[in-house]
Design a protein around this motif. Sequence first.
Motif, PDB file in Angstrom:
ATOM      1  N   TRP A   1      15.680 -43.939   7.419  1.00 15.53           N
ATOM      2  CA  TRP A   1      14.242 -43.716   7.575  1.00 15.53           C
ATOM      3  C   TRP A   1      13.850 -42.344   7.023  1.00 15.53           C
ATOM      4  O   TRP A   1      14.544 -41.343   7.224  1.00 15.53           O
ATOM      5  N   ARG A   2      12.695 -42.273   6.406  1.00 15.89           N
ATOM      6  CA  ARG A   2      12.129 -41.002   5.960  1.00 15.89           C
ATOM      7  C   ARG A   2      11.405 -40.339   7.132  1.00 15.89           C
ATOM      8  O   ARG A   2      10.656 -41.019   7.853  1.00 15.89           O
ATOM      9  N   VAL A   3      11.607 -39.052   7.355  1.00 15.34           N
ATOM     10  CA  VAL A   3      10.784 -38.308   8.307  1.00 15.34           C
ATOM     11  C   VAL A   3       9.458 -38.022   7.620  1.00 15.34           C
ATOM     12  O   VAL A   3       9.428 -37.360   6.575  1.00 15.34           O
ATOM     13  N   ALA A   4       8.357 -38.536   8.179  1.00 17.04           N
ATOM     14  CA  ALA A   4       7.057 -38.434   7.517  1.00 17.04           C
ATOM     15  C   ALA A   4       6.675 -36.973   7.276  1.00 17.04           C
ATOM     16  O   ALA A   4       6.653 -36.176   8.209  1.00 17.04           O
ATOM     17  N   GLY A   5       6.398 -36.624   6.010  1.00 15.60           N
ATOM     18  CA  GLY A   5       5.933 -35.285   5.659  1.00 15.60           C
ATOM     19  C   GLY A   5       7.031 -34.271   5.418  1.00 15.60           C
ATOM     20  O   GLY A   5       6.739 -33.103   5.199  1.00 15.60           O
ATOM     21  N   LYS A   6       8.296 -34.675   5.470  1.00 15.60           N
ATOM     22  CA  LYS A   6       9.395 -33.738   5.271  1.00 15.60           C
ATOM     23  C   LYS A   6      10.438 -34.307   4.300  1.00 15.60           C
ATOM     24  O   LYS A   6      10.544 -35.513   4.112  1.00 15.60           O
TER      25      LYS A   6
ATOM     26  N   THR B   1       8.709 -25.060   4.268  1.00 14.30           N
ATOM     27  CA  THR B   1       9.206 -25.494   5.573  1.00 14.30           C
ATOM     28  C   THR B   1       8.027 -26.135   6.286  1.00 14.30           C
ATOM     29  O   THR B   1       6.980 -25.499   6.431  1.00 14.30           O
ATOM     30  N   ILE B   2       8.191 -27.382   6.712  1.00 19.47           N
ATOM     31  CA  ILE B   2       7.048 -28.171   7.176  1.00 19.47           C
ATOM     32  C   ILE B   2       7.274 -28.662   8.600  1.00 19.47           C
ATOM     33  O   ILE B   2       8.366 -29.107   8.943  1.00 19.47           O
ATOM     34  N   LYS B   3       6.238 -28.520   9.436  1.00 17.23           N
ATOM     35  CA  LYS B   3       6.282 -29.042  10.803  1.00 17.23           C
ATOM     36  C   LYS B   3       5.165 -30.065  10.953  1.00 17.23           C
ATOM     37  O   LYS B   3       3.999 -29.761  10.680  1.00 17.23           O
ATOM     38  N   VAL B   4       5.516 -31.285  11.370  1.00  8.84           N
ATOM     39  CA  VAL B   4       4.542 -32.372  11.465  1.00  8.84           C
ATOM     40  C   VAL B   4       4.342 -32.729  12.935  1.00  8.84           C
ATOM     41  O   VAL B   4       5.310 -32.940  13.668  1.00  8.84           O
ATOM     42  N   THR B   5       3.100 -32.800  13.376  1.00  6.68           N
ATOM     43  CA  THR B   5       2.806 -33.200  14.758  1.00  6.68           C
ATOM     44  C   THR B   5       1.817 -34.367  14.749  1.00  6.68           C
ATOM     45  O   THR B   5       0.722 -34.251  14.206  1.00  6.68           O
ATOM     46  N   SER B   6       2.238 -35.461  15.354  1.00 10.07           N
ATOM     47  CA  SER B   6       1.367 -36.641  15.472  1.00 10.07           C
ATOM     48  C   SER B   6       0.508 -36.463  16.717  1.00 10.07           C
ATOM     49  O   SER B   6       1.026 -36.264  17.816  1.00 10.07           O
ATOM     50  N   ILE B   7      -0.817 -36.526  16.562  1.00 11.86           N
ATOM     51  CA  ILE B   7      -1.705 -36.285  17.701  1.00 11.86           C
ATOM     52  C   ILE B   7      -2.540 -37.524  18.015  1.00 11.86           C
ATOM     53  O   ILE B   7      -2.710 -38.416  17.180  1.00 11.86           O
ATOM     54  N   CYS B   8      -3.073 -37.549  19.238  1.00 10.30           N
ATOM     55  CA  CYS B   8      -3.917 -38.678  19.651  1.00 10.30           C
ATOM     56  C   CYS B   8      -5.013 -38.161  20.581  1.00 10.30           C
ATOM     57  O   CYS B   8      -5.140 -36.966  20.805  1.00 10.30           O
ATOM     58  N   LYS B   9      -5.799 -39.084  21.125  1.00 10.50           N
ATOM     59  CA  LYS B   9      -6.944 -38.700  21.961  1.00 10.50           C
ATOM     60  C   LYS B   9      -6.459 -38.066  23.263  1.00 10.50           C
ATOM     61  O   LYS B   9      -5.553 -38.586  23.916  1.00 10.50           O
TER      62      LYS B   9
ATOM     63  N   VAL C   1      -0.298 -30.576  10.432  1.00 12.50           N
ATOM     64  CA  VAL C   1       0.863 -30.220   9.606  1.00 12.50           C
ATOM     65  C   VAL C   1       0.824 -28.725   9.322  1.00 12.50           C
ATOM     66  O   VAL C   1      -0.201 -28.204   8.876  1.00 12.50           O
ATOM     67  N   GLU C   2       1.934 -28.049   9.619  1.00 12.52           N
ATOM     68  CA  GLU C   2       2.032 -26.614   9.319  1.00 12.52           C
ATOM     69  C   GLU C   2       3.020 -26.433   8.177  1.00 12.52           C
ATOM     70  O   GLU C   2       4.145 -26.922   8.244  1.00 12.52           O
ATOM     71  N   MET C   3       2.587 -25.752   7.117  1.00 16.82           N
ATOM     72  CA  MET C   3       3.442 -25.581   5.928  1.00 16.82           C
ATOM     73  C   MET C   3       3.645 -24.089   5.658  1.00 16.82           C
ATOM     74  O   MET C   3       2.679 -23.354   5.477  1.00 16.82           O
ATOM     75  N   ASP C   4       4.917 -23.678   5.617  1.00 16.97           N
ATOM     76  CA  ASP C   4       5.263 -22.297   5.242  1.00 16.97           C
ATOM     77  C   ASP C   4       5.840 -22.313   3.834  1.00 16.97           C
ATOM     78  O   ASP C   4       6.826 -23.000   3.570  1.00 16.97           O
ATOM     79  N   VAL C   5       5.239 -21.544   2.938  1.00 13.81           N
ATOM     80  CA  VAL C   5       5.658 -21.565   1.538  1.00 13.81           C
ATOM     81  C   VAL C   5       6.724 -20.498   1.283  1.00 13.81           C
ATOM     82  O   VAL C   5       6.585 -19.352   1.711  1.00 13.81           O
ATOM     83  N   ASN C   6       7.808 -20.891   0.614  1.00  9.22           N
ATOM     84  CA  ASN C   6       8.853 -19.947   0.216  1.00  9.22           C
ATOM     85  C   ASN C   6       9.031 -19.998  -1.300  1.00  9.22           C
ATOM     86  O   ASN C   6       9.798 -20.804  -1.816  1.00  9.22           O
TER      87      ASN C   6
END
Lengths: 96, 96, 96, 96, 96, 96, 96, 96, 96, 96
Positions: D44-49, A78-86, A5-10
């Motif tokens: 649906w909620r976008v997770a984390g946003k 402003t938040i960017k969410v990335t779901s990751i796996c193996k 999760v990348e969070m930019d604070v404003n």
Amino acid sequence: MVYVVEMDVNIPESWNEEKVADYITREKACSQEHQQSGKWVYLWRVAGKYSNISVLDVEGPDELHRIVSSLPLFPYMTIKVTSICKHPNALKETMI
Amino acid sequence: MVYVVEMDVNIPESWNEEKVADYITREKACSQEHQQSGKWVYLWRVAGKYSNISVLDVEGPDELHRIVSSLPLFPYMTIKVTSICKHPNALKETMI
Amino acid sequence: MVYVVEMDVNIPESWNEEKVADYITREKACSQEHQQSGKWVYLWRVAGKYSNISVLDVEGPDELHRIVSSLPLFPYMTIKVTSICKHPNALKETMI
Amino acid sequence: MVYVVEMDVNIPESWNEEKVADYITREKACSQEHQQSGKWVYLWRVAGKYSNISVLDVEGPDELHRIVSSLPLFPYMTIKVTSICKHPNALKETMI
Amino acid sequence: MVYVVEMDVNIPESWNEEKVADYITREKACSQEHQQSGKWVYLWRVAGKYSNISVLDVEGPDELHRIVSSLPLFPYMTIKVTSICKHPNALKETMI
Amino acid sequence: MVYVVEMDVNIPESWNEEKVADYITREKACSQEHQQSGKWVYLWRVAGKYSNISVLDVEGPDELHRIVSSLPLFPYMTIKVTSICKHPNALKETMI
Amino acid sequence: MVYVVEMDVNIPESWNEEKVADYITREKACSQEHQQSGKWVYLWRVAGKYSNISVLDVEGPDELHRIVSSLPLFPYMTIKVTSICKHPNALKETMI
Amino acid sequence: MVYVVEMDVNIPESWNEEKVADYITREKACSQEHQQSGKWVYLWRVAGKYSNISVLDVEGPDELHRIVSSLPLFPYMTIKVTSICKHPNALKETMI
Amino acid sequence: MVYVVEMDVNIPESWNEEKVADYITREKACSQEHQQSGKWVYLWRVAGKYSNISVLDVEGPDELHRIVSSLPLFPYMTIKVTSICKHPNALKETMI
Amino acid sequence: MVYVVEMDVNIPESWNEEKVADYITREKACSQEHQQSGKWVYLWRVAGKYSNISVLDVEGPDELHRIVSSLPLFPYMTIKVTSICKHPNALKETMI
């Protein structure tokens, strides 16, 4: 399961120093509570920016949302969410 | 020092299956060599995309470049590099 | 857990009609196999574009990646993945 | 006919907590009224946003606009609308 | 119901002049057939660009997709689709 | 000559309801005056958004600017202007 | 009426030097013919890029399109067109 | 006068290794010639990417263009040019 | 040397009409002073937008910055600066 | 190690002239202190914009962040950070 999760604070421009300080104090307490629980595995500062990159290991998307939206500054990020796996090339057996 | 690197792979459309397979084999060997050295700490697949998010712990930007550009697919990737540092709210003493 | 996935297809310009037809046939078979398993819940065409919006109900990000990357056209798609969860205002008890 | 609508909420920084709470209460009532009518099929909620992805099954674009613009937070959202239709590879006979 | 569709054409660089001419001839025939049916109401050239802005009056999103995807150049266009409806300030009773 | 103009309205968050209502009333009067003159040919609502797509048939760019900038909400809109002309595949002799 | 047009040239990678040289020769001849007619008023190179910014004084959008699309490299350029008019603060009576 | 120039290299996928090597050799020779003349003051690698950030001290925009466009890879680079000048807070009397 | 400068004006929403009028008056006086000096060669309105495209013929980047930053609305504009030079296909001997 | 940092300043519209002047004075003092220490090697104005491009030579990302975030205007800037290293074609032995 793990999210990056990348969070930019404003910070709103209308806030006075006292209000900013109050939010920052509560933000710290909130993020540290989640770190202590083991859910918020990494909290890194992006060098030179008012941003962070975080790694969270949670039950699922509902828990991810509960944690991120509990942050006092959540509505001002402003938040960017990335779901990751193996990755097939990864040597580590585990994600973290 | 630690970098978060996001790599999106774009396999050239003109490559035949043999060439693709050869590149993927060499890519795996190369990335695992850097993982074994301890420099490439995490290699995560972005779920649902031909992309990875990686965490590298290196001497400095020269070493980072040496590692990333040693990948056979380096010329065919879109790469985002983020230099990170200690966050004031982080509980962990170390970055990793 | 549920993901919304948007896939934009970019057929390589060098492919002849036979190759395109072969890929489209195999793409259909692959996507229908995942629909029959109940994992790929919705497959919608974006009106007027060579794109789809899909809803997948999977075990986790690893399974999501396994399904999406099994598509023959996977290397030729631009893909956007969104992890979703229950909305506090939703009346339905379940996600789907 | 069916639309996929993505809404990102931007609460004005000048609103006090009371005003925010009032809007959120009215937003919930409004969205649930449209869910009960069967028009707003998924929310649906976008997770984390602070965002949602919604699926609406409406008479046409006029009804879609009537529903979305009836939300109290409508002027404070960034909205993306996608008109969808049946996909040739879809097994389901119906859209929903 | 009415859609505004913007299409940017990207002729593949590998096509020879004969192939380009053939596609352009078939594109013209196809678009004129849909204009004659009354479905494709306006077909405007964007001045100075290899793009058009079109207005289509169709039964619904399925018919829109059938028309647009029937164009020979469909796989080589970047397409933006906007679903429009009656504006409260419009004086005209009808959309077109 | 004809322009396609897309306008996204951003009501300032500090305006109270009375001020918003006043602007909307004057906006309507202004746009209808230009529609009655025959210059503003189409005014369409983008379904689900606080935006419109308009078609204006004017003497030239000076008149276009005079009309668009006469709107009370002009300073609070994001505007995209596209100059269009006759398409070689168009069957209609006239633009409108 | 006057347009500002920005053109970015993308020479196809598959062209050999002879073909590139041929196009460049014909491009020069074509652009100079339009300059001599007085329609193409300014042709400026963007310093350090394979791009130009041009100012054209034409009858209208149809003539603009005829001129720009007559360039041999037209299909291989990314083009931005801006329709301009008299500025209220301009001292000059004429546009050029 | 001084420019900051960022160049991203995109090697065409169809080039074989010999052709790539030839270009890289000539690129090096060309850039070093300009460095020796004192015009190309800094040539830095962007860590982890096939990009450079350069600082050039030239007579003006014509000379800048002459230098950058003399690079063999010029047609295969995405280039961003920034014209810079003295900052009021700078302690140094000179730009370099 | 010559620059093309595009300026988009964003009037702060909190300004009352008097303040806006005062800024616009001073903006006009300032821009006309620079036009009279011959430095600000063209000042064009972008049709339909609160933007201008300008052409400035200055000593160098320092003078360009002095002129543009002297505008009262400078802090409230989004500005794009392009440094231009002689094009090899241009017939005119001079830039302007 | 060396970073290139681009900072775009966005002065909050609500600040009065006194507050702006105070910030600018403190900003100057702060940036000059870091220049005197030798850490902030170059501070360049982007011609025509309220932006700077800076070159910093620091111990690592932690020191970079300490310096940049010590600027009074830090929360009101959009910042782009690029980590750079030695280029294989560079003649200079050192980075600066």
